[in-house]
Design a protein around this motif. Structure first.
Motif, PDB file in Angstrom:
ATOM      1  N   HIS A 125       0.834  -1.209   0.162  1.00 56.39           N
ATOM      2  CA  HIS A 125      -0.003  -0.010   0.138  1.00 56.39           C
ATOM      3  C   HIS A 125       0.744   1.244  -0.006  1.00 56.39           C
ATOM      4  N   PRO A 126       0.412   2.457  -0.649  1.00 62.47           N
ATOM      5  CA  PRO A 126       1.152   3.576  -0.389  1.00 62.47           C
ATOM      6  C   PRO A 126       1.204   4.032   0.971  1.00 62.47           C
ATOM      7  N   PRO A 127       2.283   4.788   1.517  1.00 64.77           N
ATOM      8  CA  PRO A 127       2.634   5.099   2.723  1.00 64.77           C
ATOM      9  C   PRO A 127       1.500   6.201   3.221  1.00 64.77           C
ATOM     10  N   VAL A 196       9.153  15.525   3.422  1.00 65.24           N
ATOM     11  CA  VAL A 196       8.635  14.311   3.110  1.00 65.24           C
ATOM     12  C   VAL A 196       8.714  14.013   1.781  1.00 65.24           C
ATOM     13  N   GLU A 197       9.116  14.783   0.897  1.00 60.70           N
ATOM     14  CA  GLU A 197       9.530  14.424  -0.464  1.00 60.70           C
ATOM     15  C   GLU A 197      10.683  13.516  -0.468  1.00 60.70           C
ATOM     16  N   ALA A 201      11.298   9.453  -1.181  1.00 60.28           N
ATOM     17  CA  ALA A 201      12.266   8.814  -2.063  1.00 60.28           C
ATOM     18  C   ALA A 201      13.266   8.021  -1.322  1.00 60.28           C
ATOM     19  N   ASP A 202      13.179   7.612   0.230  1.00 57.78           N
ATOM     20  CA  ASP A 202      13.673   6.861   1.181  1.00 57.78           C
ATOM     21  C   ASP A 202      15.179   7.531   1.482  1.00 57.78           C
ATOM     22  N   ALA A 230      26.964  11.103   8.583  1.00 58.35           N
ATOM     23  CA  ALA A 230      27.218  10.716   7.426  1.00 58.35           C
ATOM     24  C   ALA A 230      26.307  10.974   6.262  1.00 58.35           C
ATOM     25  N   GLY A 231      25.263  11.660   6.491  1.00 53.12           N
ATOM     26  CA  GLY A 231      24.447  12.384   5.452  1.00 53.12           C
ATOM     27  C   GLY A 231      23.088  11.348   5.360  1.00 53.12           C
ATOM     28  N   PRO A 232      21.847  11.711   4.822  1.00 51.89           N
ATOM     29  CA  PRO A 232      20.662  10.964   4.571  1.00 51.89           C
ATOM     30  C   PRO A 232      20.929   9.527   4.307  1.00 51.89           C
ATOM     31  N   ALA A 233      19.935   8.961   4.737  1.00 50.85           N
ATOM     32  CA  ALA A 233      19.859   7.650   4.302  1.00 50.85           C
ATOM     33  C   ALA A 233      18.501   6.901   4.422  1.00 50.85           C
ATOM     34  N   GLY A 234      18.376   5.709   3.711  1.00 51.09           N
ATOM     35  CA  GLY A 234      17.082   5.160   4.006  1.00 51.09           C
ATOM     36  C   GLY A 234      16.580   4.508   5.290  1.00 51.09           C
ATOM     37  N   ARG A 235      15.328   4.580   5.318  1.00 49.91           N
ATOM     38  CA  ARG A 235      14.739   4.210   6.610  1.00 49.91           C
ATOM     39  C   ARG A 235      15.429   2.946   7.382  1.00 49.91           C
TER      40      ARG A 235
END
Length: 299
Positions: A125-127, A196-197, A201-202, A230-235
């Motif tokens: 399902h979409p988030p 949120v964008e 995009a994870d 370390a910078g942004p990363a996936g969930r």
């Protein structure tokens, strides 16, 4: 003589520089119930539903530690504008998100929530993006939440709902992405959309991150510190490998998936703040527990 300026807890928190990281309440299961009328200050508990139905849903949610939130689209559809929806969302131990959705027009229809709480749910399902706009619970949630709800709804009309109290009034506007179980705070209309964008995009950023709801506060603070370093990363880019507590000090090891660093050792210390007025409605000062990262080392 002029009247005293009105107190807004979110303004006060910003002025103090209250720490966001480590403030997401724990939880992996949520019940969402669409309710288009005015929300009582105590949310689901205050709805005028048949007592036996309310008790059945509440008892089933309590057994699995699920949180019940009322939801509505920004702008409030009228009560007669089609069936209302309910959902059970679950963040699995494997990181997978699962959802069950239904509709209700009579109180009796909400009993469908009970078997849904025992079902594994469906992936794919979409988030769901929730914006706390519960003004009767706390003024800041409406003053700051509704502009954010409008901005996000214009960008993602099918994903975004306003919701009742999610915790942390002073961090309004609060946004929660489910079933990812990620809390963001201190958002405004111009910062909510890119936040949120990036999430969709994870790419989770440390800015505005309150925490992941399947982790405990010191672990949340450790993850936020690694993302900031370390910078942004996936969930699910980092996993808590170990947590050792020594009184008010936690030593936490996070392991990363390639191409991230193999591991980080993070030390987090808990502290109590001086007493502050933490909510708009609360008049008595209270002390909050915060989590300060005192050491971070990439291995």
């Amino acid at each position: 003589m002029t009247a005293a300026a009105r107190f807004f807890c979110a303004d006060a928190a910003l002025e103090r520089g209250d720490t966001l990281a480590g403030t997401a309440p724990y939880g992996t299961v949520w019940v969402l119930i669409e309710y288009r009328g005015g929300w009582p200050s105590n949310g689901f508990d205050g709805l005028d539903l048949a007592p036996e139905i309310k008790g059945l849903v509440f008892g089933a949610a309590q057994k699995v530690r699920a949180r019940i939130l009322l939801i509505r689209r920004h702008g409030r559809l009228l009560p007669g504008d089609g069936p209302r929806r309910w959902a059970v969302l679950r963040h699995g131990a494997d990181g997978a998100g699962r959802q069950v959705w239904g509709t209700w027009s009579r109180d009796q229809d909400l009993t469908g929530v009970v078997p849904a709480l025992d079902a594994p749910g469906e992936p794919g399902h979409p988030p769901v993006v929730l914006v706390c706009a519960h003004g009767l619970h706390d003024v800041c949630c409406a003053v700051r939440g509704r502009p954010v709800g409008r901005a996000l709804s214009e960008r993602w009309p099918h994903l975004v709902w306003e919701c009742t109290h999610v915790g942390g009034d002073r961090f309004a506007a609060n946004v929660v992405v489910l079933p990812d179980g990620v809390y963001y705070g201190g958002l405004a209309a111009d910062s909510a959309v890119p936040t949120v964008e990036e999430h969709l995009a994870d790419r989770v950023h440390a800015d505005h991150l309150r925490g992941y709801t399947d982790l405990f506060p010191p672990q949340q603070a450790a993850v936020a510190a690694v993302l900031r370093s370390a910078g942004p990363a996936g969930r699910h880019a980092y996993t808590v490998e170990s947590t050792v507590r020594d009184d008010d000090l936690w030593r936490i090891r996070l392991t990363g998936r390639p191409p991230r660093a193999a591991a980080f050792d993070v030390e987090v210390r808990a502290r109590r703040t001086p007493p502050y007025r933490l909510t708009c409605h609360g008049t008595a000062p209270s002390s909050a527990r915060t989590y300060e990262v005192t050491s971070l080392r990439a291995l």
